[in-house]
Motif scaffolding. Sequence first.
Motif, PDB file in Angstrom:
ATOM      1  N   UNK A   1       0.827  -1.086  -0.061  1.00  0.00           N
ATOM      2  CA  UNK A   1      -0.029   0.050  -0.117  1.00  0.00           C
ATOM      3  C   UNK A   1       0.930   1.324  -0.020  1.00  0.00           C
ATOM      4  N   UNK A   2       0.680   2.143  -0.732  1.00  0.00           N
ATOM      5  CA  UNK A   2       1.293   3.374  -0.699  1.00  0.00           C
ATOM      6  C   UNK A   2       1.015   4.056   0.400  1.00  0.00           C
ATOM      7  N   UNK A   3       2.232   5.270   0.548  1.00  0.00           N
ATOM      8  CA  UNK A   3       1.952   5.790   2.072  1.00  0.00           C
ATOM      9  C   UNK A   3       0.821   6.681   2.213  1.00  0.00           C
ATOM     10  N   UNK A   4       0.475   7.479   1.479  1.00  0.00           N
ATOM     11  CA  UNK A   4      -0.833   8.286   1.559  1.00  0.00           C
ATOM     12  C   UNK A   4      -1.992   7.681   1.713  1.00  0.00           C
ATOM     13  N   UNK A   5      -2.157   6.262   1.106  1.00  0.00           N
ATOM     14  CA  UNK A   5      -3.317   5.440   1.232  1.00  0.00           C
ATOM     15  C   UNK A   5      -3.264   5.156   2.799  1.00  0.00           C
ATOM     16  N   UNK A   6      -2.058   4.699   3.123  1.00  0.00           N
ATOM     17  CA  UNK A   6      -2.024   3.999   4.579  1.00  0.00           C
ATOM     18  C   UNK A   6      -2.335   5.179   5.574  1.00  0.00           C
ATOM     19  N   UNK A   7      -2.083   6.272   5.289  1.00  0.00           N
ATOM     20  CA  UNK A   7      -2.068   7.357   6.318  1.00  0.00           C
ATOM     21  C   UNK A   7      -3.578   7.604   6.309  1.00  0.00           C
ATOM     22  N   UNK A   8      -4.407   7.554   5.072  1.00  0.00           N
ATOM     23  CA  UNK A   8      -5.622   8.007   5.104  1.00  0.00           C
ATOM     24  C   UNK A   8      -6.507   6.691   5.480  1.00  0.00           C
ATOM     25  N   UNK A   9      -5.915   5.614   5.620  1.00  0.00           N
ATOM     26  CA  UNK A   9      -6.586   4.524   6.250  1.00  0.00           C
ATOM     27  C   UNK A   9      -6.413   4.568   7.927  1.00  0.00           C
ATOM     28  N   UNK A  10      -5.426   4.908   8.286  1.00  0.00           N
ATOM     29  CA  UNK A  10      -5.335   4.959   9.748  1.00  0.00           C
ATOM     30  C   UNK A  10      -6.062   6.243  10.300  1.00  0.00           C
ATOM     31  N   UNK A  11      -6.364   7.426   9.563  1.00  0.00           N
ATOM     32  CA  UNK A  11      -6.611   8.614  10.219  1.00  0.00           C
ATOM     33  C   UNK A  11      -8.288   9.081   9.803  1.00  0.00           C
ATOM     34  N   UNK A  12      -8.510   8.250   8.611  1.00  0.00           N
ATOM     35  CA  UNK A  12     -10.077   8.874   8.076  1.00  0.00           C
ATOM     36  C   UNK A  12     -10.986   8.709   9.251  1.00  0.00           C
ATOM     37  N   UNK A  13     -11.956   9.524   9.015  1.00  0.00           N
ATOM     38  CA  UNK A  13     -13.009   9.572  10.038  1.00  0.00           C
ATOM     39  C   UNK A  13     -12.601   9.726  11.525  1.00  0.00           C
ATOM     40  N   UNK A  14     -11.631  10.228  11.778  1.00  0.00           N
ATOM     41  CA  UNK A  14     -10.957  10.423  13.248  1.00  0.00           C
ATOM     42  C   UNK A  14     -11.393  11.733  13.539  1.00  0.00           C
ATOM     43  N   UNK A  15     -12.384  11.985  14.675  1.00  0.00           N
ATOM     44  CA  UNK A  15     -12.730  13.077  15.191  1.00  0.00           C
ATOM     45  C   UNK A  15     -11.786  14.027  15.795  1.00  0.00           C
TER      46      UNK A  15
END
Length: 947
Positions: free
Chosen positions: A564-578
Motif C-alpha cells: 500500500x502506498x504511504x498516502x493511502x496508509x495514512x488515510x486508512x489510519x486517520x480517516x473519519x477520526x474526530x
Amino acid sequence: MDKTYQPNAIETRWYERWESENRFAPSGQGESFSLVIPPPNVTGSLHMGHAFQDSIMDTLVRWRRMQGRNTLWQVGTDHAGIATQMLVERKLAAEEGKTRHDLGREAFTDKIWEWKEESGGNITRQLRRMGTSIDWKRERFTMDDGFYKAVQEVFVRLHKEDLIYRGKRLVNWDPTLHTAISDLEVENREQQGSFWHFRYPLADGVKTDDGKDYLVVATTRPETLLGDTGVAVNPKDERYASLIGKFIELPLVGRRIPIVADEHAEIEKGSGCVKITPAHDFNDYEVGKRQGHLLISVMSQDATILERAEIFDLQGRPQPDEDASLPAAYAGLDRFVAREKLVADMDALGLLVQVEAVNNTLPHGDRSGDVIEPLLTDQWFVAVEELARPAIEAVENGDIEFVPKNYENMYFSWMRGLQDWCISRQLWWGHRIPAWYDNDGNIYVGRNEEEVRAENNLGADIALRQDEDVLDTWFSSALWTFGTLGWPEDTEELKTFHSTDVLVTGFDIIFFWVARMIMFTLKFKGEVPFRKVYVHGLVRDSLGQKMSKSKGNVLDPIDLIDGIELDALVEKRTGNMMQPKKAKAIAKATRNEFPEGIEPHGTDALRYTLLSLASTGRDVKFDMGRLDGYRNFCNKLWNAARYVLMNAEDQDCGVNGEAVELSLADRWIIARLQQTEQQVTRALEEFRFDHASQALYEFIWNEYCDWYLELSKPVLWDENASAEAKRGTRRTLVRALETILRLIHPMMPFISEEIWQRIAPYAGKSVEGESIMSQPWPQAEADRIDEQAILDIEWLKGVIIAVRNIRNELNLSPGKPLDVFLKNGAAGDDERLEANRRFLSKLARLESITFLAAGDEAPMSAIQRVGELEVLVPMAGLIDKEAELKRIDKEHEKQQKVITGLENKLSNEKFVGRAPADVVEKERAKLADAQAELALLESQRTKIETL
C-alpha cells in the motif's frame, strides 16, 4: 522460472485453480479430520487476528490432508445482529433519509438481505487471499434456512425442559440501540469522574453513636438515588452496629428505606455506608436478593427518568400496591441532565457533603459508543446450571483438552460461577424468538404459529402476536459445529465429521463461545463439539500494544500482502477520526514508520511470519522486520529452485532407478532431511507452529541452500567426477527440494505449489492434473539417517568456517587462495581431510591444505579451533603489516571508549540500584562482549607485530 520471485503473479492464479478444481472438498477416503472456522461477522473485514488464526487453521488442514485424512474445514459467517443492523440503518439514512421504522420490520430486513448479497462477502474474499483451503461449496450463514431450523429446534426443546424461561432481570442496556447486550459487547473506558458524597437523614429521630442524625453515602451515579431501597453497612463495623434495622428518610423522594448489614459494604472504604439500588446496579442487585428488597426501576429504555417508578419483587412480578411516586421535577429528563439537577437540589438542601474527583471506568457499548445502563427488563434466559455440569466434566475427564492446558483453569473458573444467560436482544435482524402471546399475556413456544395453535388447541379466533425480540448471536453460534453439518437432520456429514478434531480460537471468547458450544453440543448431540481447543494469543504491535484504530497502529493483512502506498496508509489510519490533533500525530508516526509505504510481501511470507510467532497461548508482537526476513526466505527458496532446475533440466537425474553414487554431502543432506521431517511432524502434532517453522527455516536456509547447494558444485562441475556421482547429486538435489516443498506447503502454500509443479517431474512424479496439496506428507525413514555423514559434514563445515573467520580477522578477500595447515585434532581427522580435500579446496578457496605431523611447526599463523583441531593460516605475505596495525589500533581505541563508558555506568550505584535487573544484566553482557573483542584485537596485534 522467472529470475525474481513475484508473489502477486502466482498467488491469485493458484487459488483460483485450486478452487475451480474443488481441491478443498473432503476426499471421502481415510480417517476424518475436521474443524470449523470461528465464523467472522458478515460485516467484517480481515484483521491481523483473523490472519493469525486462519494461518494456523490452514496449516493444520493442509498437513492433515497430505497425511491422507478425509479433511473438512467448515466455513461460514455470522449474521452479527447489532453490527449489521447498525450498518444498514446508517446506509438507509445516508442514501434515503429514512429510518428502519419508516420501512417497517419486514421491508427493513429485506434491505439487510439485499446488502448481504451485494456487499457481505468482503471477508470471504479476503479469506481466499490468505490461501485458506476451505470447502467453499459448504459455506454456511447463521441466518440461512437450515441453520434457522436448528436454532428453532434448540430453543423449543430447551423451553419444554424449562431450561429457557422469560423473566425480568437486570441486563446491560444500550440506550441508543434499545437492546440488551452481552458483556463481550461492553467496552470499559477509563475516565476522570466524580464521587458525590451525600447526607442521608436518619428517620424516627435516630442518631449515630457520635450524635449525628444522618449517614454519609457516596456514589458515582447520583441519579439512581431515586431507586434506592436501602443503605448497607458491614456487619463487623462497630460504628453502625446500633443502626442496623433502623431506617433512612430517602432525600427528595421521602421513601423510608432500611439500614441493612451486608458484606458488600467495606469498612475502610469511604464512610463505610453504601446506597443499595437493586434495579440499577449489578452488585446492588445481588445485595437486594440477599436482603429481600423490592426492585424499584426509575429509568426508561431511553435512559430518561420515569414519571412513576416501576416496582417488582425479586421474581419480576409487578407490585401495584407499592408507592411508585417520584419527584415530578425529574420526569422525562435524560439521566445526565437529571444528575446535574439532583446534585444541585441536594446541595440546596444542605445534603451535599463534597464532590471528589476520581479516576474510574465507565461501560460503553462497543457499537453505539453510548454509556451502558444496568436496566431491569423482560428478557429470555437460559438456565445454565444443568447444562454446565456435563460441560465441566468433559474437560475434567479429558474428553476435551485445552492447549495450552492452563486455559482449563480459566474455563473452570467461569463455568463454576456461571449465571443464567440472557439470550434475547431487542433488534429486528436475527433469529426471531419462536414465542407467541395472546391478548391475555399467555406465552406459547413452538417452531411456528401453526404448531403453536395445534399443540395448544387455539382456534383462529384467538389472536396471537410473535415476540418482537431476536436471539443473541452467541446463541446461534453455539450450535456451530453440528448446525453447519445439517443437524437436526441425521446427515452423513454429521456421522463422518462430528465431533470435530480441534477448535482454534482466542482466549477472549472461551466464555462467550467455546463454553456455550460445549454445553449445547453435549446437550443436543450427546458428544463433545471438538476434542482439542488450541488457544492462541492476541496479535499486538512491535511494542506489545494492542492494535486499535484509536492508537493508529493497525496493520491490514491485505496491505502487508499486496502493499500500500504511504498516502493511502495514512488515510486508512486517520480517516473519519474526530480529533484533528490525534489524527495529525498518527499521520506523522505513520510517515516515520513507513516512509515508502508498505511494499508487497505476499501471502506466504505473512503466513510464515505469523506461524513463527505462534508460541502456545502467548500474545504475538508483530514485527515488520521479521516479515521482511521471511520475504527474503521466499526469495532464497525461489533462487535455490532456479539453481536446481538449471542443473536438472536436460540432465540425467536418475528418475528410472539408474545406479547412483552418493557423495558425503548427498548422504548428509538426506540424513538431515529425515531428522527435519521428524522435527516438523512432532511440532505440528504438539501445536508448536513456531518450532515447526523454525526447524524448516534452519534446514532450508542454512543447510540446504547455504551448504548443500555449495557442496554440490564440486561434484557437478568436476569434469573428472563419474556419471554415477553426478547422477547421485542431481537426484539428491531434486528429491530433497521436492520433499522440502511438501514439508513447507501447509505453511507456504503458493510458492511451494509453483515450484513443485516445475521440480516434481525431475523427481519422477507426474504433475498432470496434480497438486502438491494432494501429495503424501513426508515420513522420516530412520535407516536413512547416516549419523557418520552428519559428523563428517559438521567437521567439514567447522574447518571451512574457521578459514572464513580467519579471512575476516585478517581482512582478506574471500577469493584469495590460501595455504592452510591442520594440527592436532581427533583420530580420523586426517582421513576426513583426504576424503573431503576437493570440497575443502573449492569451498574455502584453498591453494593447499596440509595435515601437520606431530612435532611439526607451522609458520606464524592466525589460528581457529574446531574442537581440538587447530586450523592455521600463515600470515606472512597476506597483509600490509603497517596498515593492518593502524586499523587495529583505531578499533582498539574505539572499543576502549565503549568499555570505559560501560564500566562507569555499572560502577554508578544509583543506576545499578534503580534500573530493572534485566537492564543491568544487558549492560553487563555488553561489557563482557566488548572486553572479549578488545582481547581479540590485542591478540591479533601481537601476532602481526612478529611478522
